[in-house]
Design a protein around this motif. Structure first.
Motif, mmCIF file in Angstrom:
data_model
loop_
_atom_site.group_PDB
_atom_site.id
_atom_site.type_symbol
_atom_site.label_atom_id
_atom_site.label_comp_id
_atom_site.label_asym_id
_atom_site.label_seq_id
_atom_site.Cartn_x
_atom_site.Cartn_y
_atom_site.Cartn_z
ATOM 1 N N ARG A 256 -2.533 -1.399 -8.313
ATOM 2 C CA ARG A 256 -2.650 -0.655 -8.856
ATOM 3 C C ARG A 256 -3.346 -0.881 -10.133
ATOM 4 N NH1 ARG A 256 2.406 -0.136 -10.888
ATOM 5 N NH2 ARG A 256 3.154 1.171 -9.299
ATOM 6 N N TRP B 151 -10.951 0.405 1.785
ATOM 7 C CA TRP B 151 -10.815 1.701 1.838
ATOM 8 C C TRP B 151 -12.115 2.035 1.114
ATOM 9 C CZ3 TRP B 151 -9.701 3.389 -3.953
ATOM 10 C CH2 TRP B 151 -9.369 4.118 -4.042
ATOM 11 N N LEU C 147 2.547 2.159 -2.830
ATOM 12 C CA LEU C 147 1.855 2.902 -4.327
ATOM 13 C C LEU C 147 0.767 3.905 -4.019
ATOM 14 C CD1 LEU C 147 0.434 2.300 -6.598
ATOM 15 C CD2 LEU C 147 -1.317 0.341 -5.979
ATOM 16 N N ARG C 148 0.534 4.150 -2.723
ATOM 17 C CA ARG C 148 0.290 5.282 -1.856
ATOM 18 C C ARG C 148 0.642 6.251 -1.802
ATOM 19 N NH1 ARG C 148 -5.016 5.850 -4.476
ATOM 20 N NH2 ARG C 148 -5.745 6.994 -2.935
ATOM 21 N N SER C 149 0.848 6.503 -0.766
ATOM 22 C CA SER C 149 2.662 7.510 0.104
ATOM 23 C C SER C 149 1.603 8.001 1.304
ATOM 24 C CB SER C 149 2.338 7.918 -0.911
ATOM 25 O OG SER C 149 3.950 7.415 -1.554
ATOM 26 N N ASP C 150 0.414 6.806 1.783
ATOM 27 C CA ASP C 150 -0.513 7.631 2.232
ATOM 28 C C ASP C 150 -1.620 6.266 3.027
ATOM 29 O OD1 ASP C 150 -3.296 7.815 0.821
ATOM 30 O OD2 ASP C 150 -2.212 9.620 -0.249
ATOM 31 N N HIS D 119 -11.059 4.010 -9.089
ATOM 32 C CA HIS D 119 -10.927 5.659 -8.618
ATOM 33 C C HIS D 119 -9.970 5.850 -9.471
ATOM 34 C CE1 HIS D 119 -11.146 8.315 -5.409
ATOM 35 N NE2 HIS D 119 -10.678 7.831 -5.387
ATOM 36 N N LEU E 261 -7.316 -0.489 -8.367
ATOM 37 C CA LEU E 261 -6.764 1.147 -7.984
ATOM 38 C C LEU E 261 -7.873 2.314 -9.197
ATOM 39 C CD1 LEU E 261 -4.903 1.703 -5.135
ATOM 40 C CD2 LEU E 261 -7.652 1.100 -5.053
ATOM 41 N N SER E 262 -6.464 1.861 -10.127
ATOM 42 C CA SER E 262 -7.140 2.707 -11.236
ATOM 43 C C SER E 262 -8.448 2.737 -12.058
ATOM 44 C CB SER E 262 -6.079 2.159 -12.251
ATOM 45 O OG SER E 262 -5.827 1.387 -12.859
ATOM 46 N N TRP F 133 0.885 -1.501 0.477
ATOM 47 C CA TRP F 133 0.152 0.184 -0.140
ATOM 48 C C TRP F 133 0.763 0.908 0.340
ATOM 49 C CZ3 TRP F 133 -5.046 0.088 -0.665
ATOM 50 C CH2 TRP F 133 -5.912 1.784 -0.033
ATOM 51 N N TRP F 134 1.976 1.313 0.637
ATOM 52 C CA TRP F 134 2.927 2.693 1.054
ATOM 53 C C TRP F 134 3.077 3.320 -0.067
ATOM 54 C CZ3 TRP F 134 2.318 6.831 4.046
ATOM 55 C CH2 TRP F 134 3.538 7.463 3.903
ATOM 56 N N ARG G 139 -7.423 9.037 -9.519
ATOM 57 C CA ARG G 139 -5.606 8.795 -9.632
ATOM 58 C C ARG G 139 -5.355 8.774 -9.522
ATOM 59 N NH1 ARG G 139 -4.834 9.362 -3.357
ATOM 60 N NH2 ARG G 139 -2.353 8.765 -4.490
#
Length: 224
Positions: free
Chosen positions: A137, A72, A45-48, A144, A140-141, A42-43, A147
């Motif tokens: 990835r 999520w 890829l997203r950094s938050d 969502h 999520l793409s 997660w981190w 992003r």
């Protein structure tokens, strides 16, 4: 801040807002596998940890509480993804027929309630985190896209790549025509665009080197 500082703040934030069994479940259930998912997948890829909820409580089809490893819940709540990290011992080797039925029934019920359940193998997280990152990835793409990099054209080009993955074979222009409901000329143009970016390569046929198909370039999933 680095991962450790952000993770500590993330966990403290959720602990401070829970009490009773919901807090106890977070203290007991959030263990090594869940932390490794955050650290290795997660981190990077997203950094938050925005909109991510650990040990998220939902009800199953019997009305009993069930705690997903993560939920999520971005935006207005229309998108609801649940993430499960499954170890071989607890989810395969030690599972009897009744537990197996309950797990399938729960996932089907959650789907009916608007949740999408995404599962990762613990072994993949530990040994092949780059695979998990690429798969996440893609997820999520897909759900969502805001992003994902900006333009509609780029999103359409990435959808061409996902189509090739789904079909598991080289793409023909007619595949793109049917998927996007386009004319032949536009479909060929889209395939030429992703080829120019190095995401696909042409597959010629016959002595005349006529291009009839396009195949994925190895490593292209890193761009999705």
């Amino acid at each position: 801040m680095d991962f450790d500082e952000n993770y500590a703040a993330f966990l403290e934030f959720h602990l401070a807002r829970r009490s009773g069994e919901r807090r106890g479940r977070l203290e007991r259930g959030h263990a090594h596998a869940e932390v490794q998912f955050l650290r290795k997948v997660w981190w990077p890829l997203r950094s938050d940890f925005e909109d991510l909820h650990p040990e998220y409580e939902v009800s199953d089809w019997r009305g009993r509480s069930y705690f997903a490893d993560f939920a999520w819940l971005p935006g207005n709540g229309e998108l609801k993804l649940l993430f499960e990290i499954k170890g071989y011992a607890s989810h395969v080797r030690d599972m009897d027929r009744q537990k197996y039925c309950h797990e399938l029934n729960r996932e089907t019920f959650l789907h009916a309630m608007g949740f999408q359940v995404i599962s990762f193998a613990y072994d993949d997280i530990e040994q092949r985190p780059e695979l998990c990152i690429n798969l996440l990835r893609m997820v999520l793409s897909r759900y969502h896209p805001e992003r994902a990099p900006g333009s509609r054209r780029l999103l359409a080009e990435k959808e061409v790549i996902r189509l090739a993955v789904q079909l598991a074979r080289p793409l023909r222009p007619v595949d793109v025509e049917r998927h996007f409901e386009l004319n032949h000329k536009t479909a060929v143009h889209m395939l030429q665009k992703v080829t120019a970016k190095g995401w696909m390569r042409p597959v010629p046929r016959g002595k005349g080197e006529r291009i009839v198909k396009y195949e994925l370039v190895r490593g292209v999933m890193d761009y999705l």
